[in-house]
Design a protein around this motif. Structure first.
Motif, PDB file in Angstrom:
ATOM      1  N   GLY A  32       0.652  -1.083  -0.438  1.00 30.40           N
ATOM      2  CA  GLY A  32       0.048  -0.690   0.245  1.00 30.40           C
ATOM      3  C   GLY A  32       0.810   1.240  -0.281  1.00 30.40           C
ATOM      4  O   GLY A  32       0.599   2.888  -0.158  1.00 30.40           O
ATOM      5  N   ALA A  33       2.011   1.258   0.245  1.00 23.31           N
ATOM      6  CA  ALA A  33       3.224   2.302   0.300  1.00 23.31           C
ATOM      7  C   ALA A  33       3.016   3.041  -1.437  1.00 23.31           C
ATOM      8  O   ALA A  33       3.221   2.169  -2.605  1.00 23.31           O
ATOM      9  CB  ALA A  33       4.437   2.400   0.447  1.00 23.31           C
ATOM     10  N   THR A  34       2.991   4.047  -1.347  1.00 22.12           N
ATOM     11  CA  THR A  34       3.580   4.887  -2.229  1.00 22.12           C
ATOM     12  C   THR A  34       4.767   4.948  -2.494  1.00 22.12           C
ATOM     13  O   THR A  34       5.881   5.611  -1.660  1.00 22.12           O
ATOM     14  CB  THR A  34       2.571   6.646  -2.285  1.00 22.12           C
ATOM     15  OG1 THR A  34       1.144   5.864  -2.466  1.00 22.12           O
ATOM     16  CG2 THR A  34       2.390   6.935  -3.880  1.00 22.12           C
ATOM     17  N   LEU A  35       5.617   5.236  -3.886  1.00 24.40           N
ATOM     18  CA  LEU A  35       7.014   5.644  -4.706  1.00 24.40           C
ATOM     19  C   LEU A  35       6.341   7.007  -5.514  1.00 24.40           C
ATOM     20  O   LEU A  35       6.043   6.689  -6.394  1.00 24.40           O
ATOM     21  CB  LEU A  35       7.265   4.986  -5.782  1.00 24.40           C
ATOM     22  CG  LEU A  35       7.912   2.915  -5.101  1.00 24.40           C
ATOM     23  CD1 LEU A  35       8.656   2.511  -5.865  1.00 24.40           C
ATOM     24  CD2 LEU A  35       9.126   3.558  -3.267  1.00 24.40           C
ATOM     25  N   LEU A  36       6.878   8.055  -4.441  1.00 23.23           N
ATOM     26  CA  LEU A  36       7.000   9.515  -5.220  1.00 23.23           C
ATOM     27  C   LEU A  36       8.477   9.671  -6.278  1.00 23.23           C
ATOM     28  O   LEU A  36       8.441  10.308  -7.118  1.00 23.23           O
ATOM     29  CB  LEU A  36       7.478   9.851  -4.011  1.00 23.23           C
ATOM     30  CG  LEU A  36       6.822  10.538  -2.880  1.00 23.23           C
ATOM     31  CD1 LEU A  36       7.528  11.362  -1.557  1.00 23.23           C
ATOM     32  CD2 LEU A  36       5.277  10.510  -3.154  1.00 23.23           C
ATOM     33  N   GLY A  37       9.216   8.759  -6.293  1.00 20.84           N
ATOM     34  CA  GLY A  37      10.587   9.247  -6.899  1.00 20.84           C
ATOM     35  C   GLY A  37      11.959   8.157  -6.667  1.00 20.84           C
ATOM     36  O   GLY A  37      11.705   7.832  -5.358  1.00 20.84           O
ATOM     37  N   ALA A  38      12.472   8.159  -7.510  1.00 19.70           N
ATOM     38  CA  ALA A  38      14.164   7.883  -6.892  1.00 19.70           C
ATOM     39  C   ALA A  38      14.959   9.265  -7.218  1.00 19.70           C
ATOM     40  O   ALA A  38      15.078  10.227  -8.133  1.00 19.70           O
ATOM     41  CB  ALA A  38      14.412   6.908  -7.685  1.00 19.70           C
ATOM     42  N   GLY A  39      15.681   9.108  -5.767  1.00 21.09           N
ATOM     43  CA  GLY A  39      17.464  10.130  -6.771  1.00 21.09           C
ATOM     44  C   GLY A  39      18.210   9.202  -6.113  1.00 21.09           C
ATOM     45  O   GLY A  39      18.836   8.384  -5.725  1.00 21.09           O
ATOM     46  N   VAL A  40      19.898   9.946  -7.109  1.00 18.83           N
ATOM     47  CA  VAL A  40      20.723   9.122  -7.382  1.00 18.83           C
ATOM     48  C   VAL A  40      21.633  10.191  -7.253  1.00 18.83           C
ATOM     49  O   VAL A  40      22.115  10.833  -7.892  1.00 18.83           O
ATOM     50  CB  VAL A  40      20.348   8.586  -9.388  1.00 18.83           C
ATOM     51  CG1 VAL A  40      21.740   8.022  -8.787  1.00 18.83           C
ATOM     52  CG2 VAL A  40      19.357   7.832  -8.921  1.00 18.83           C
ATOM     53  N   GLY A  41      22.422   9.549  -5.528  1.00 15.81           N
ATOM     54  CA  GLY A  41      23.678  10.089  -6.105  1.00 15.81           C
ATOM     55  C   GLY A  41      25.158   9.819  -6.785  1.00 15.81           C
ATOM     56  O   GLY A  41      25.084   7.577  -6.068  1.00 15.81           O
TER      57      GLY A  41
END
Length: 310
Positions: A64-73
């Protein structure tokens, strides 16, 4: 209310990690995955490691969780506009399309890529030692030396994405050759492996930063000279950076920053030589306010704190 997370990815010279991070900067327990990188690996092997940690982190997403996006360093240099990376210590990747690799693994999800130093600065400004300051440099002193800038409350990445690359600022009084082609870059002097190598050339027989720290605490004169030398170089670089952009605080993390608390004293001593410039000597140099999760928290901040990402 549904749970919301950002996927954080941190690519370095020895490993790549990924995890789920919530909007308060907390890494979800059990969601952290690691795979090896390293200069001996091929381009395909490096890509396999990235895909491995992304697959792992997706399995850890709560129902049920939502993924907002991916940040890559990523270790730099980077090409921010095109999402390409050329980590100095990963020779197989030159102008490699890392952002496209992550997009392919996470279709229909926004992906933001920045140099890892910027992510560190973001993390310190958000939930670390830089809270309450708007002109901050985050630094990592480890296998390499990296950094990133938050100025007037916003990240500064420059036209290519490499602003804040303090590891390749040259410091006076040193002639150590650097992989970038420069002479006397602070990374070539003061990173963990380079400090150990210098001590070995003076006759010290250990092989790791941890052993160097133990020798330092035991009073070994070569170990003590090596740490002082590294601290002096880092301090000179920070003083120069502060003279350039008027920093308030520098937060330093990374494995070699833990070699001894005295490292920070040597850094501060080098900065204090600029006594005629109070705006330089005012800069506070402190250990990171974050755990080893710092790089991942910073990568997630690219999504959760997108409003301050320049």
């Amino acid at each position: 209310m549904s749970l919301e997370f950002a996927i954080a990815v941190d690519l370095g010279g020895t490993k790549v990690e990924a995890a789920l991070v919530d909007p308060s900067g907390v890494v979800l327990a059990g969601s952290r995955f690691r795979a090896p990188t390293g200069p001996e690996r091929s381009a395909d092997e490096l890509a396999d490691s990235v895909n491995e940690v992304l697959r792992g982190v997706l399995t850890a997403l709560p129902s049920g969780a939502t993924l907002l996006g991916a940040g890559v360093g990523s270790a730099g240099p980077v090409n921010e506009a095109e999402g390409r990376v050329s980590p100095l210590n990963l020779e197989a990747w030159r102008q490699y399309p890392l952002r496209d690799l992550v997009v392919a693994a996470l279709p229909s999800m926004p992906v933001t890529l920045r140099m890892d130093g910027i992510c560190i600065a973001l993390a310190e400004h958000w939930v670390g030692a830089g809270r309450g300051y708007d002109n901050v440099m985050g630094m990592i002193v480890s296998t390499g030396i990296g950094g990133g800038l938050v100025l007037h409350g916003n990240t500064v990445s420059g036209p290519t994405g490499n602003a804040g690359h303090i590891g390749h600022v040259e410091v006076a009084g040193f002639d150590d050759p650097c992989l970038c082609g420069g002479i006397g870059c602070v990374e070539a002097i003061a990173s963990g492996p380079k400090t150990v190598a210098w001590a070995n050339r003076q006759g010290w027989t250990g092989s790791t930063g941890e052993e160097l720290g133990a020798s330092y605490r035991a009073g070994d004169p070569i170990a003590r000279a090596a740490v002082e030398r590294s601290g002096r170089a880092i301090g000179q670089a920070i003083a120069s950076a502060t003279a350039l952009v008027d920093l308030e605080l520098v937060a330093i993390g990374g494995g070699f920053s833990l070699v001894t608390p005295d490292l920070f004293d040597h850094i501060r001593t080098a900065i204090a030589t600029r006594w005629q410039f109070e705006f330089v000597t005012k800069v506070k140099v402190v250990p990171t306010g974050l755990s080893s999760d710092g790089p991942l928290i910073g990568a997630a901040a690219l999504i959760h704190r997108a409003n301050v990402v320049g």
